[in-house]
Write an enzyme that holds these catalytic residues in place. Structure first.
Site, mmCIF file in Angstrom:
data_model
loop_
_atom_site.group_PDB
_atom_site.id
_atom_site.type_symbol
_atom_site.label_atom_id
_atom_site.label_comp_id
_atom_site.label_asym_id
_atom_site.label_seq_id
_atom_site.Cartn_x
_atom_site.Cartn_y
_atom_site.Cartn_z
ATOM 1 C CG MET A 1 -1.904 -1.158 1.236
ATOM 2 S SD MET A 1 -2.898 -1.320 -0.265
ATOM 3 C CE MET A 1 -4.039 0.043 -0.085
ATOM 4 C CG ASP B 1 9.539 0.155 5.054
ATOM 5 O OD1 ASP B 1 8.472 -0.079 4.463
ATOM 6 O OD2 ASP B 1 10.000 -0.629 5.931
ATOM 7 C CB VAL C 1 2.524 -4.374 10.313
ATOM 8 C CG1 VAL C 1 3.528 -5.055 9.436
ATOM 9 C CG2 VAL C 1 3.174 -3.659 11.476
ATOM 10 C CD GLU C 2 -4.988 -3.154 9.799
ATOM 11 O OE1 GLU C 2 -4.245 -2.241 9.414
ATOM 12 O OE2 GLU C 2 -6.213 -3.016 9.944
ATOM 13 C CG HIS D 1 -9.632 1.809 3.866
ATOM 14 N ND1 HIS D 1 -10.784 1.084 3.686
ATOM 15 C CD2 HIS D 1 -8.619 0.906 3.789
ATOM 16 C CE1 HIS D 1 -10.485 -0.186 3.505
ATOM 17 N NE2 HIS D 1 -9.180 -0.315 3.562
ATOM 18 C CD GLU E 1 -14.303 2.796 3.174
ATOM 19 O OE1 GLU E 1 -15.451 2.639 3.586
ATOM 20 O OE2 GLU E 1 -13.394 1.976 3.395
ATOM 21 C CG ASN F 1 -13.536 -4.078 4.067
ATOM 22 O OD1 ASN F 1 -13.703 -4.556 2.951
ATOM 23 N ND2 ASN F 1 -12.351 -3.704 4.520
HETATM 24 P P1 NAD Z 1 3.008 -4.561 3.847
HETATM 25 O O1 NAD Z 1 3.398 -5.603 4.817
HETATM 26 O O2 NAD Z 1 3.147 -4.832 2.406
HETATM 27 O O3 NAD Z 1 3.833 -3.238 4.152
HETATM 28 C C1 NAD Z 1 4.041 -2.724 5.428
HETATM 29 C C2 NAD Z 1 5.382 -1.991 5.398
HETATM 30 O O4 NAD Z 1 5.514 -1.228 6.577
HETATM 31 C C3 NAD Z 1 6.594 -2.930 5.363
HETATM 32 O O5 NAD Z 1 7.411 -2.584 4.277
HETATM 33 C C4 NAD Z 1 7.297 -2.686 6.690
HETATM 34 O O6 NAD Z 1 8.678 -2.782 6.599
HETATM 35 C C5 NAD Z 1 6.865 -1.274 6.966
HETATM 36 N N1 NAD Z 1 6.976 -0.864 8.361
HETATM 37 C C6 NAD Z 1 6.755 -1.568 9.475
HETATM 38 N N2 NAD Z 1 6.975 -0.792 10.561
HETATM 39 C C7 NAD Z 1 7.328 0.421 10.108
HETATM 40 C C8 NAD Z 1 7.692 1.645 10.727
HETATM 41 N N3 NAD Z 1 7.755 1.764 12.035
HETATM 42 N N4 NAD Z 1 7.980 2.688 9.962
HETATM 43 C C9 NAD Z 1 7.945 2.580 8.622
HETATM 44 N N5 NAD Z 1 7.644 1.446 7.988
HETATM 45 C C10 NAD Z 1 7.329 0.384 8.714
HETATM 46 O O7 NAD Z 1 1.514 -4.176 4.228
HETATM 47 P P2 NAD Z 1 0.386 -3.516 3.314
HETATM 48 O O8 NAD Z 1 -0.410 -4.566 2.677
HETATM 49 O O9 NAD Z 1 0.987 -2.452 2.490
HETATM 50 O O10 NAD Z 1 -0.555 -2.858 4.427
HETATM 51 C C11 NAD Z 1 -0.230 -1.675 5.084
HETATM 52 C C12 NAD Z 1 -1.470 -1.113 5.748
HETATM 53 O O11 NAD Z 1 -2.476 -0.876 4.766
HETATM 54 C C13 NAD Z 1 -2.119 -2.018 6.778
HETATM 55 O O12 NAD Z 1 -2.641 -1.244 7.798
HETATM 56 C C14 NAD Z 1 -3.234 -2.697 5.982
HETATM 57 O O13 NAD Z 1 -4.291 -3.138 6.801
HETATM 58 C C15 NAD Z 1 -3.667 -1.558 5.120
HETATM 59 N N6 NAD Z 1 -4.369 -1.949 3.879
HETATM 60 C C16 NAD Z 1 -3.913 -2.994 3.142
HETATM 61 C C17 NAD Z 1 -4.593 -3.348 1.972
HETATM 62 C C18 NAD Z 1 -4.103 -4.495 1.138
HETATM 63 O O14 NAD Z 1 -4.899 -5.008 0.334
HETATM 64 N N7 NAD Z 1 -2.852 -4.892 1.257
HETATM 65 C C19 NAD Z 1 -5.709 -2.612 1.565
HETATM 66 C C20 NAD Z 1 -6.120 -1.515 2.329
HETATM 67 C C21 NAD Z 1 -5.431 -1.199 3.484
#
Ligand code: NAD
Length: 714
Positions: free
Chosen positions: A323, A342, A400-401, A449, A461, A499
């Protein structure tokens, strides 16, 4: 001045009449009732004025004429057939009168000329177009066909095959294509347009151009050999029908052109009126016109937010994952510089290479120059520290979520930013109000979102937590709009808007599977209903782990209707680590196709796995039962979101579903679909499924609306 109205001015100079569309007190010209009435009056003046030897039609605005006034459609199409036919006949009589004037005519097309606007241009003998203009007949996108002679004049001007492509494809043509297809006679620079139009009319007047022959071509039957006709119509109908599933207008347009091919203008126009009437009263036209108006409404809302929004000149994103990388790309591509932070170097490199890939694709497709790509890439500044965060106006958190980690990181970033900086979380399932507890300035915080993949999904959103300020919401909305997305503001609740509504639909699907339904058939039926993919396929795309997690959040949030202790096929898939497309195994199995995209096929292991949740075995389920059992919970939950004030209007709820989860476009969204079915019919159907639990229990307001015949729209 020969005539002066609110929308039209008519004057004459040295024998050449100039009819100018310039709607007073409006930003654009459009064909509403006032304009049509005035065009009638102006045409009458022209018919009775002596000494005129040529006509130039032009616009006093930046646009030529944007099209019909779509806000007038709803009420008009509800009128009787005879009234609609009379309206069409009256309007066309004006265009015919202009076309039949005893001297040559030309339109100077300075800007957008769409729908009725382009049909006006088609009524004159010649068209000169500015390099900054665009033309087309996009009516089929609204579920209707052109009604001011477009299906008659365009094929006679540019050939049936081209006209079919333009009309059925709702094409907006730029000058080069317009000229190549002979839809216009010349293309000139904007500053030369008026002179070019007058020059052309002068030459036509002097006999240098045979304007009468041009006119005769437009007024006669189509000249086609039988073979050409067969090719143009038969293949077009088949092709268009397969492409426009659920959308009757494109096929109707081809049929109308075909039926009228051998007729002269007046006969052909009658066919157009009949064709128009056929589609204008369909639920599809009603839904698509409604969507157009909803879209306008959303744009207006964004404008309102912009008034109090803070400027976003620099943004930042935390997390360079799926994302975060997408958010950085989108921001940079649309022009807002963004810091991408990151904690892992590999993640940053991956995020950058993803942005690079997306931009390269644009360059390869000719949609962007290499220089522009370089500039866009330079707008993403990767970092592993908070060094430059003081400058940023908004930070989007996409790590991370995990609520604990998010709280720690949000509190940390708050220390490094300016006191007015907005913080927005891209969480998909954590309460914004809860996350705000970690902050000393919770008023500067809200949800933002995005949907995956960020570059392609249009919806964002914007989630208002208990303490989010109006400026925070407005700034986030404006930033989303600047990124080319459509923001919808919703109040905080488990699942937010999209959702929260999608999961009751999944729950309906799970219960039907447990009840003996076949997921392959369910997918087929729902795809035929209009969804881009059926629920099993969609779960494979979303990912079983994500769906399982969000399902739990919703079950906690709404235990009475979404909490269940019955084991479902989603549990089975999740436990077997069949996560869907991400590991090539879910309800289906996946292998890369020639282009490397995952292609689904049946997995022989799955039926036995699913049998474990089907206590009474498999059974045949009708299409109607499938649709009702999945759609009723979705509709009821949408109504609840409206009643619980999660979303402000029916229009926003419906647009959220269309853009967020691909709700069938031609059904106009859940609430429009509910209006089409009628609340009484929905409540009656829902009651037959009362034994399935609260997801099928209509709200009191639905019952009241059913009793009074009320609708969500109008
Ligand atoms: P992802 O695991 O691909 O990426 C998360 C990134 O955050 C990683 O690269 C990690 O190294 C980094 N990270 C962790 N701690 C950190 C910090 N302290 N500072 C900076 N970077 C840090 O996850 P994602 O799928 O991109 O999801 C990220 C967020 O978006 C979550 O909250 C998820 O719920 C939300 N989201 C995801 C989707 C989806 O379909 N993947 C859709 C909507 C929302």
């Amino acid at each position: 001045m020969l005539y002066e109205g609110k929308a039209i001015q008519l004057s004459v100079t040295e024998g050449t009449a100039e009819l100018v569309f310039d709607y007073k007190d409006e930003s654009v010209n459009k064909f509403d009732r006032v304009t049509l009435d005035e065009l009638r009056a102006a045409a009458d003046v022209l018919k009775t004025t002596d000494g005129v030897t040529g006509l130039v039609v032009s616009s006093g605005k930046d646009v030529f004429i944007v099209g019909a006034d779509i806000t007038e459609f709803g009420a008009m199409f509800e009128e009787g057939d005879d009234q609609i036919l009379t309206w069409l006949a009256d309007a066309n009589a004006i265009f015919n009168d202009i076309e039949d004037l005893p001297y040559p005519s030309v339109t100077a097309i300075n800007g957008t000329a769409l729908g009725g606007g382009f049909e006006m241009c088609l009524a004159t003998d010649y068209r000169v177009m500015s390099t900054s203009a665009s033309i087309g007949l996009p009516e089929t996108r609204l579920g209707i066909i052109p009604g001011f002679g477009g299906t008659v004049r365009l094929p006679r001007l540019i050939g049936a095959d081209n006209a079919i492509e333009w009309i059925a494809g709702a094409k907006t043509a730029k000058p080069d294509e317009a000229l190549k297809n002979h839809a216009v006679d010349a293309v000139v620079a904007p500053e030369d347009l008026s002179a070019a139009a007058h020059d052309l009319i002068g030459r036509a007047k002097s006999g240098e151009f045979d304007w009468e022959a041009r006119r005769a071509q437009k007024k006669g039957p189509l000249t086609l050999t039988m073979m050409e006709a067969m090719m143009a119509f038969t293949t077009a109908k088949g092709f268009i029908a397969s492409k426009a599933k659920g959308f009757p207008a494109p096929v109707q347009a081809v049929k109308t052109i075909e039926r009228a091919a051998s007729k002269d203008r007046d006969g052909a126009l009658k066919d157009e009126h009949k064709g128009f009437l056929k589609v204008a009263k369909t639920t599809v036209a009603d839904a698509l016109i409604g969507l157009f108006l909803n879209d306008q409404f959303l744009k207006k809302k964004v404008k309102g937010h912009k008034k109090i929004a803070h400027k976003v000149e620099h943004a930042a994103v935390l997390g360079a994952g799926i994302m975060g990388g997408g958010i950085a790309y989108q921001s940079a591509y649309k022009g807002t510089p963004i810091l991408m932070k990151d904690i892992r170097q590999e993640a940053i490199e991956l995020g950058l290479s993803e942005a690079n890939k997306l931009l390269t694709k644009r360059v390869d497709r000719g949609r962007m120059t290499a220089a522009k790509m370089g500039q866009a890439l330079a707008r993403i500044r990767p970092t592993m520290s908070y060094g430059d965060f003081k400058e940023v106006d908004i930070v989007v958190e996409a790590i991370v979520e995990n609520i604990k980690i998010k709280k720690i990181v949000l509190a940390e970033v708050e220390e490094h930013v300016h006191e007015n900086t907005v913080l927005a979380s891209n969480t998909s399932s954590i309460s914004i109000t809860l996350l705000a507890e970690a902050l000393s300035r919770p008023e500067n915080f809200c949800g933002m979102h995005f949907f995956n993949p960020v570059s392609r999904m249009p919806l964002v959103e914007v989630i208002r937590g208990e303490k989010s300020s109006d400026e925070t919401i407005a700034t986030t909305v404006s930033y989303a709009a600047a990124m080319g997305k459509t923001p919808i503001v919703v109040n905080d609740c488990p699942g937010f808007l999209v959702n929260r509504i999608l999961f009751p639909y999944f729950a309906g699907f799970q219960a039907l599977l447990n009840d003996g339904g076949d997921f392959v058939k369910i997918d087929k039926v729902m795809e035929k209903f209009g969804w881009p993919m059926g629920p099993a396929y969609l779960l494979d795309v979303v990912g079983m782990d994500t769906a399982h997690h969000v399902g739990e959040v919703l079950a906690d949030g709404y235990p009475d209707r979404m909490g269940t202790d019955v084991r479902t096929s989603l549990d089975v898939m999740y436990e077997a680590e069949r996560f869907g497309q991400k590991n090539n195994r879910g309800y289906y199995q996946y292998a890369p196709d020639k282009k490397g995209r995952p292609k689904k096929s049946a997995d022989p292991e799955v039926p036995a796995m699913l049998a474990s949740v089907q206590a009474k075995g498999a059974r045949d389920v009708t299409d109607e039962e499938i649709i009702d059992r999945l759609m009723i919970p979705l509709i009821i939950e949408t109504v609840r979101c409206l009643e619980d004030d999660i979303v402000e209007t029916a229009a926003e709820a419906d647009m959220g579903l269309i853009m967020g989860i691909g709700f069938p476009l031609f059904r106009g969204g859940a609430l429009k679909y509910a209006d089409t079915l009628g609340l009484a019919a929905i409540c009656e159907k829902a009651d037959t499924y009362a034994h399935l639990g609260k997801l099928y229990e209509p709200t009191q307001r639905m019952r009241d609306m059913a009793a009074s015949g009320a609708k969500f729209y109008g």
